[in-house]
Motif scaffolding. Structure first.
Motif, PDB file in Angstrom:
ATOM      1  N   UNK A  84      69.146  25.585  42.270  1.00  0.00           N
ATOM      2  CA  UNK A  84      70.302  24.693  42.401  1.00  0.00           C
ATOM      3  C   UNK A  84      71.595  25.402  42.002  1.00  0.00           C
ATOM      4  N   UNK A  85      71.519  26.345  41.069  1.00  0.00           N
ATOM      5  CA  UNK A  85      72.706  27.060  40.605  1.00  0.00           C
ATOM      6  C   UNK A  85      73.367  27.833  41.746  1.00  0.00           C
ATOM      7  N   UNK A  86      72.573  28.463  42.577  1.00  0.00           N
ATOM      8  CA  UNK A  86      73.105  29.286  43.662  1.00  0.00           C
ATOM      9  C   UNK A  86      73.102  28.570  45.013  1.00  0.00           C
ATOM     10  N   UNK A  87      72.484  27.407  45.082  1.00  0.00           N
ATOM     11  CA  UNK A  87      72.393  26.693  46.349  1.00  0.00           C
ATOM     12  C   UNK A  87      71.400  27.344  47.300  1.00  0.00           C
ATOM     13  N   UNK A  88      70.312  27.875  46.740  1.00  0.00           N
ATOM     14  CA  UNK A  88      69.287  28.554  47.527  1.00  0.00           C
ATOM     15  C   UNK A  88      67.960  27.822  47.417  1.00  0.00           C
ATOM     16  N   UNK A  89      67.096  28.095  48.378  1.00  0.00           N
ATOM     17  CA  UNK A  89      65.705  27.665  48.312  1.00  0.00           C
ATOM     18  C   UNK A  89      64.860  28.880  48.690  1.00  0.00           C
ATOM     19  N   UNK A  90      63.701  29.028  48.032  1.00  0.00           N
ATOM     20  CA  UNK A  90      62.860  30.210  48.215  1.00  0.00           C
ATOM     21  C   UNK A  90      61.433  29.790  48.525  1.00  0.00           C
ATOM     22  N   UNK A  91      60.788  30.562  49.387  1.00  0.00           N
ATOM     23  CA  UNK A  91      59.400  30.284  49.750  1.00  0.00           C
ATOM     24  C   UNK A  91      58.760  31.555  50.269  1.00  0.00           C
ATOM     25  N   UNK A  92      57.445  31.601  50.207  1.00  0.00           N
ATOM     26  CA  UNK A  92      56.689  32.724  50.729  1.00  0.00           C
ATOM     27  C   UNK A  92      56.052  32.379  52.051  1.00  0.00           C
ATOM     28  N   UNK A  93      55.777  33.419  52.834  1.00  0.00           N
ATOM     29  CA  UNK A  93      55.158  33.249  54.148  1.00  0.00           C
ATOM     30  C   UNK A  93      53.962  34.179  54.278  1.00  0.00           C
ATOM     31  N   UNK A  94      53.087  33.858  55.204  1.00  0.00           N
ATOM     32  CA  UNK A  94      51.951  34.733  55.485  1.00  0.00           C
ATOM     33  C   UNK A  94      52.382  36.007  56.201  1.00  0.00           C
ATOM     34  N   UNK A  95      53.659  36.151  56.523  1.00  0.00           N
ATOM     35  CA  UNK A  95      54.154  37.412  57.078  1.00  0.00           C
ATOM     36  C   UNK A  95      54.447  38.429  55.972  1.00  0.00           C
ATOM     37  N   UNK A  96      54.131  38.076  54.722  1.00  0.00           N
ATOM     38  CA  UNK A  96      54.252  38.909  53.519  1.00  0.00           C
ATOM     39  C   UNK A  96      55.670  39.005  52.970  1.00  0.00           C
ATOM     40  N   UNK A  97      56.551  38.110  53.375  1.00  0.00           N
ATOM     41  CA  UNK A  97      57.925  38.111  52.857  1.00  0.00           C
ATOM     42  C   UNK A  97      58.189  36.885  51.984  1.00  0.00           C
TER      43      UNK A  97
END
Length: 191
Positions: A84-97
């Motif tokens: 929330x501080x930076x206005x970002x959301x993060x997640x992982x994928x099966x593409x390894x990223x």
């Protein structure tokens, strides 16, 4: 909630249920199964959830209407984490990223490569994000520099999501061990 349907032409969906009654408030259909758990930002009134169709959706929390979508090169089977501080959301994928995107519009900020698919929800703690991978490693990324600070290797694939407790980061691996790791140095502190 994420849904997987057993119907021929109806594969998956994300749905909101009224907590007091269980009544369905809205449903957003996807073209493939949804195994991920949705993440919710009260501040932004946003629900973010991935699907096996390689997409992550940003939905209006009240109506379920699509605000944005972000394509990856692999299935997204675990939850997202809001910064929330930076206005970002993060997640992982099966593409390894590990994907870091703007939560306002789904635009990519940075992709960070791991050695194999990510089947876990990232942990945001003390200006860092921690994410485990099926390559048997736990990664620490500095959110100020967006660079990997350290990697901690286990002896088994990691499906589990890291957690923080009492200033340490913990993660379980398929080698049957629970690891306690210093969040700054990446050193196993359980000894």
């Amino acid at each position: 909630i994420g849904l997987e349907f057993g119907l021929l032409k109806k594969r998956g969906a994300i749905a909101a249920l009224r907590a007091t009654t269980g009544e369905k408030v809205w449903e957003f259909g996807t073209t493939d199964y949804v195994h991920a758990s949705p993440a919710y930002s009260k501040k932004q009134q946003l629900v973010v959830c991935g699907s096996n169709n390689n997409m992550v959706y940003g939905l209006n929390a009240k109506t379920g209407s699509l605000r944005w979508q972000c394509a990856t090169e692999g299935e997204v089977k675990a939850g997202a984490a809001f910064d929330e501080q930076r206005g970002w959301v993060m997640f992982g994928s099966h593409d390894s990223y590990l994907y870091i995107i703007r939560s306002s519009d789904g635009q990519l900020v940075k992709k960070i490569k791991t050695g194999f698919a990510i089947y876990s929800t990232p942990l945001i703690y003390n200006d860092r994000v921690y994410v485990s991978s099926l390559d048997k490693k736990l990664y620490c990324i500095n959110l100020a520099t967006l660079q990997v600070e350290w990697e901690f290797e286990t002896n088994g694939r990691i499906f589990a999501s890291p957690i923080e407790s009492n200033g340490s980061v913990y993660v379980g691996a398929n080698d049957g061990r629970l690891y306690e790791v210093d969040p700054i140095t990446g050193v196993n502190t359980a000894f």
